[in-house]
Design an enzyme around this catalytic site. Structure first.
Site, PDB file in Angstrom:
ATOM      1  N   CYS A 114      79.882  18.762  57.592  1.00  0.00           N
ATOM      2  CA  CYS A 114      81.337  18.700  57.547  1.00  0.00           C
ATOM      3  C   CYS A 114      81.984  19.924  58.199  1.00  0.00           C
ATOM      4  CB  CYS A 114      81.827  18.498  56.101  1.00  0.00           C
ATOM      5  SG  CYS A 114      83.544  17.938  56.031  1.00  0.00           S
ATOM      6  N   HIS A 216      78.664  13.929  54.138  1.00  0.00           N
ATOM      7  CA  HIS A 216      78.186  14.780  53.046  1.00  0.00           C
ATOM      8  C   HIS A 216      76.915  14.220  52.404  1.00  0.00           C
ATOM      9  CE1 HIS A 216      81.524  17.688  52.680  1.00  0.00           C
ATOM     10  NE2 HIS A 216      82.254  16.698  53.182  1.00  0.00           N
ATOM     11  N   GLU A 218      74.772  15.805  50.806  1.00  0.00           N
ATOM     12  CA  GLU A 218      74.509  16.485  49.524  1.00  0.00           C
ATOM     13  C   GLU A 218      75.159  15.753  48.351  1.00  0.00           C
ATOM     14  OE1 GLU A 218      76.817  17.333  51.576  1.00  0.00           O
ATOM     15  OE2 GLU A 218      78.535  18.230  50.530  1.00  0.00           O
TER      16      GLU A 218
END
Ligand SMILES: [Mn+2]
Length: 238
Positions: A114, A216, A218
């Site tokens: 990002c 994202h 994660e």
């Protein structure tokens, strides 16, 4: 047995959130910690500090991870702030710029997410759309703010034979939490993933071990094996 040490460039949270009696905290989103643990790496959070410390920090790690967060200060790509820019943090930008430069000098791999991808692009000479409303072809919601990140919301097309395609295939669904994007791609990088409205969603360096994505992983790797494969590749292969 020794493990691969991943330095995660940390963020800071200003007082006012009601946490920790109003003190500023140094942190990273826990998904990065869990993702790196999951694939056998050893994460360390690197707190924001003076750029002169970057070389010493990078010498202690095997690989560098750049997380999401604030907008990149537009002065780094020689623009005035647009009316629609959100929070920037020049101290973080300059520290992470120095981390990137130290990692390249020490030939250590970088994975970025990002804002991390956007900052990488700027540090290597690219620029950003300060807000997606400035992107002429904007057609897709890239800010799924009311939808959980485990639910991918838009598709990406990945360049055949790219490293990224080897991990997630040439078509994939991703989550999306950005109101900025790459405008001019930095020299030495290749755009390897695009949304259907033609925004750059993933980049790879041509001759350096650097991979970055706009989404994202994660926040989704526990639900999405393709996103888990990004952590596995970064920690165990890149
Ligand atoms: Mn997107």
């Amino acid at each position: 047995m020794s493990k691969t040490i991943i330095g995660i460039a940390g963020n800071k949270q200003a007082p006012g959130s009601g946490e920790f009696f109003g003190t500023t905290t140094a942190y990273t989103p826990e998904g990065f910690v869990h993702g790196i643990h999951h694939v056998g790496g050893l994460p360390f959070i690197l707190p924001i500090g003076k750029p002169e410390l970057a070389e010493a920090y990078v010498s202690q790690i095997d690989k560098l991870l750049l997380a999401g967060g604030q907008d990149v200060s537009p002065q780094l790509y020689h623009e005035e702030p647009h009316l629609l820019i959100k929070e920037t943090d020049l101290e973080r930008d300059l520290f992470e710029k120095a981390l990137i430069e130290a990692a390249v000098a020490q030939e250590k791999p970088i994975f970025a997410v990002c804002r991390g991808m956007q900052l990488l692009n700027v540090v290597f000479g690219g620029s950003l759309y300060q807000d997606l409303s400035l992107f002429p072809e904007w057609q897709i919601n890239h800010l799924q703010i009311q939808t959980q990140p485990i639910f991918p919301s838009h598709s990406v097309t990945v360049k055949e034979n790219s490293t990224l395609a080897g991990l997630i295939g040439t078509e994939a669904m991703v989550n999306s939490y950005h109101h900025q994007a790459i405008k001019k791609l930095a020299p030495g990088f290749e755009a390897v993933a695009h949304s259907k409205d033609h925004l750059i969603e993933g980049i790879e360096a041509v001759d350096k071990p650097i991979l970055a994505v706009q989404w994202h992983p994660e926040l989704s790797f526990q639900a999405n094996e393709k996103d888990l494969s990004l952590f596995d590749y970064f920690v165990n292969q890149l």
